[in-house]
Design an enzyme around this catalytic site. Structure first.
Site, PDB file in Angstrom:
ATOM      1  N   TYR A 230     -28.158  33.160  -7.360  1.00 12.94           N
ATOM      2  CA  TYR A 230     -29.238  32.527  -7.973  1.00 12.94           C
ATOM      3  C   TYR A 230     -30.477  33.186  -8.301  1.00 12.94           C
ATOM      4  O   TYR A 230     -31.210  33.960  -7.756  1.00 12.94           O
ATOM      5  CB  TYR A 230     -29.581  31.377  -7.362  1.00 12.94           C
TER       6      TYR A 230
ATOM      7  N   TYR B 237     -30.506  26.040   3.997  1.00  8.66           N
ATOM      8  CA  TYR B 237     -29.072  26.378   4.302  1.00  8.66           C
ATOM      9  C   TYR B 237     -28.795  26.790   5.603  1.00  8.66           C
ATOM     10  O   TYR B 237     -28.424  27.835   5.993  1.00  8.66           O
ATOM     11  CB  TYR B 237     -28.432  27.362   3.253  1.00  8.66           C
TER      12      TYR B 237
END
Length: 547
Positions: A412, A482
């Site tokens: 990303y 995460y």
């Protein structure tokens, strides 16, 4: 709230049912009964293991079935507050009787810490009924209760204006309580920063049961809950967010490339140098994955597995401008008009989440995931120097070890606005210098075999270890939303030392971890708000609590 008679029944719980612990749980329930009896007569406020609805409420927001087993600890009760006073009462009583609190907004904590605790008897505060959203178009702001989902936020903004949005994540079922407090990145990140960068006020219930806003909590605590994980400091009731302009038309695409073709492999390698330098209106991220492919036709066809790169994109503008832009800045990609679809900004989230074509934006209000929920494990990394073709080949060697399509590694891009915001602006420190972030993801079919699960977990750990030389160092950075308990955890009993906690704390927060510890020591010195990876106070303060 349940009737007085029902609450009296709750207070007669068997201690064996509630758990083997020194705390008198009957006294705890009596404390809740005393506080709740003066607020409401709603019967659906407290759920205990004796209630028919207990397990349906518990399981309703569990998004990782890995923690949906008989082996996982269960809460002694679940509170679904209807108003702030119910949260205050639960904190006051839990603190008094040494009951752990888990706060659940959407249930997406990757390690299940919003609904599981290994640290002792616990209660879940499930915020699902505190989910109202008030949008002020003139001020370009919104107040969002912490039980709302990202999808609800996007839809309620869209109801008021098609030209306002908010820079949060892709998944519409994620709750804003945890998402905003851990950072919250998404398709507008390169133009406006992350969700936490755009939080301008909040209501939080602190360890004393007081409701604080930005002014009364002070700038240190307000800083900490925007990217540092609010669960370490209190229970957020609502966020005030700054809305951002979005165009009437955006363009999306999902182009899949076979990496057996050398030019496509070179395209992935070239992306590493180009994507973080793209204009802020353009996002292109890449998913590395294995996929089934068919060769030949008819009786001569055969199935095979091939390495692929899936390029996902959002462009804040129309297709004509995007095609011109790509021809200028990334011509080797070969983007075609037929690859692209124009739509409204809010509709892009339907696209990225695989909703059928023509789905109404109202689908974003659905708190149930579109796809089947499978057990999963995830890890994260950050990259400052592009990897080589040899390393890319090694990544696919790892992906081929797992079932086709079940494992993927996603890149990303950073750059643009993310380069402009200082690392210390909020606790989320991942800014300039990172060319892209990495997420490792693996899901699998549950068969009840612990050895099978361990095999999958070991795979993702091997993939993560393989990347060690090619990602950030000192610390090897990770993204707190995460969550990854492999990085370390607080002690089950007794205080966690600063040195021990800093092993994982600096991975998530880098130098900001030090300030988070100072804030924690000031606002929650006895470490009431704690979990397996919460911010610890300085140990001298914890000793006063008797841990």
């Amino acid at each position: 709230m349940k009737s007085t008679a029902t609450l009296l029944f709750l207070c007669s719980f068997s201690l064996a049912v509630l758990a083997d612990h020194q705390t008198d749980h009957e006294d705890y329930l009596q404390c809740l009964s005393h506080h709740f009896s003066n607020t409401t007569s709603n019967p659906e406020l407290i759920y205990t293991p004796n209630d028919m609805s207990y397990f349906s409420v518990l399981n309703s927001s569990i998004k990782n079935p890995r923690f949906f087993t008989s082996l996982n600890p269960k809460p002694i009760l679940i509170v679904t507050p209807l108003e702030a006073s119910h949260v205050q009462a639960t904190i006051i009583c839990s603190k008094k009787h040494d009951i752990q609190i888990r706060t659940r907004s959407g249930g997406h904590d990757f390690e299940g810490l919003s609904y599981v605790s290994e640290l002792g008897p616990f209660v879940i505060i499930d915020l699902i009924k505190l989910s109202s959203i008030t949008v002020n178009v003139d001020e370009k702001t919104a107040w969002v209760q912490a039980g709302a989902t990202i999808g609800e936020v996007y839809y309620r903004i869209y109801e008021k204006s098609e030209n306002l949005g908010f820079p949060a994540g892709f998944c519409p079922t994620v709750g804003v309580g945890g998402h905003f407090s851990g950072g919250g990145y998404g398709p507008l990140m390169r133009k406006y920063g992350i969700a936490a960068d755009n939080v301008i006020d909040a209501y939080l219930v602190n360890v004393d049961g007081r409701i604080l806003d930005r002014e009364s909590m002070g700038e240190d605590l307000f800083w900490a809950i925007r990217g540092g994980g609010a669960a370490s400091f209190g229970v957020v009731l609502a966020w005030k967010i700054r809305l951002v302009p979005v165009p009437s038309t955006v363009t999306v695409f999902n182009v899949r490339k076979n990496l057996e073709q050398e030019e496509n492999k070179k395209l992935v390698l070239r992306w590493q140098y180009a994507a973080e330098k793209f204009p802020e209106d353009l996002l292109i991220f890449v998913r590395l994955i294995t996929a089934n492919s068919t060769e030949g036709a008819g009786n001569n066809s055969n199935e095979r597995v091939e390495p692929q790169a899936w390029f996902f994109s959002l462009y804040l503008g129309g297709v004509d401008k995007l095609l011109d832009l790509m021809q200028n800045i990334f011509p080797e990609f070969g983007l075609k008009r037929e690859d692209c679809t124009e739509m409204k900004w809010v509709e892009s989230f339907l696209f990225f989440n695989g909703f059928p074509n023509g789905s109404s934006p109202e689908a974003l209000l659905n708190r149930t995931s579109q796809s089947q929920l499978l057990p999963f494990k995830s890890k994260s990394d950050y990259v400052k120097v592009p990897i080589s073709e040899k390393v890319l080949d090694g990544i696919f060697e790892k992906l081929y070890e797992e079932e086709v399509g079940r494992a993927w590694i996603q890149w990303y891009p950073y750059g643009a606005k993310m380069n402009e915001i200082p690392e210390s602006e909020i606790p989320f420190p991942h800014r300039a210098g990172n060319i892209y972030s990495v997420i490792y993801f693996l899901e699998w079919e549950e068969d009840g075999d612990i050895a099978t699960t361990e095999g999958h977990l070991n795979w993702i750990r091997r993939a993560y270890n393989y990347m060690t030389p090619y990602v950030t160092k000192n610390p090897r950075a990770s993204y707190v939303n995460y969550r990854d308990l492999d990085l370390g955890r607080n002690n089950f009993k007794g205080p966690t030392s600063y040195a021990q906690a800093s092993i994982w704390g600096t991975k998530y927060f880098k130098k900001n971890f030090n300030r988070l510890v100072r804030v924690k020591t000031k606002v929650d010195p006895t470490n009431f708000f704690r979990n397996e990876q919460s911010i610890p106070p300085l140990p001298t303060q914890q000793k006063k609590r008797g841990d």
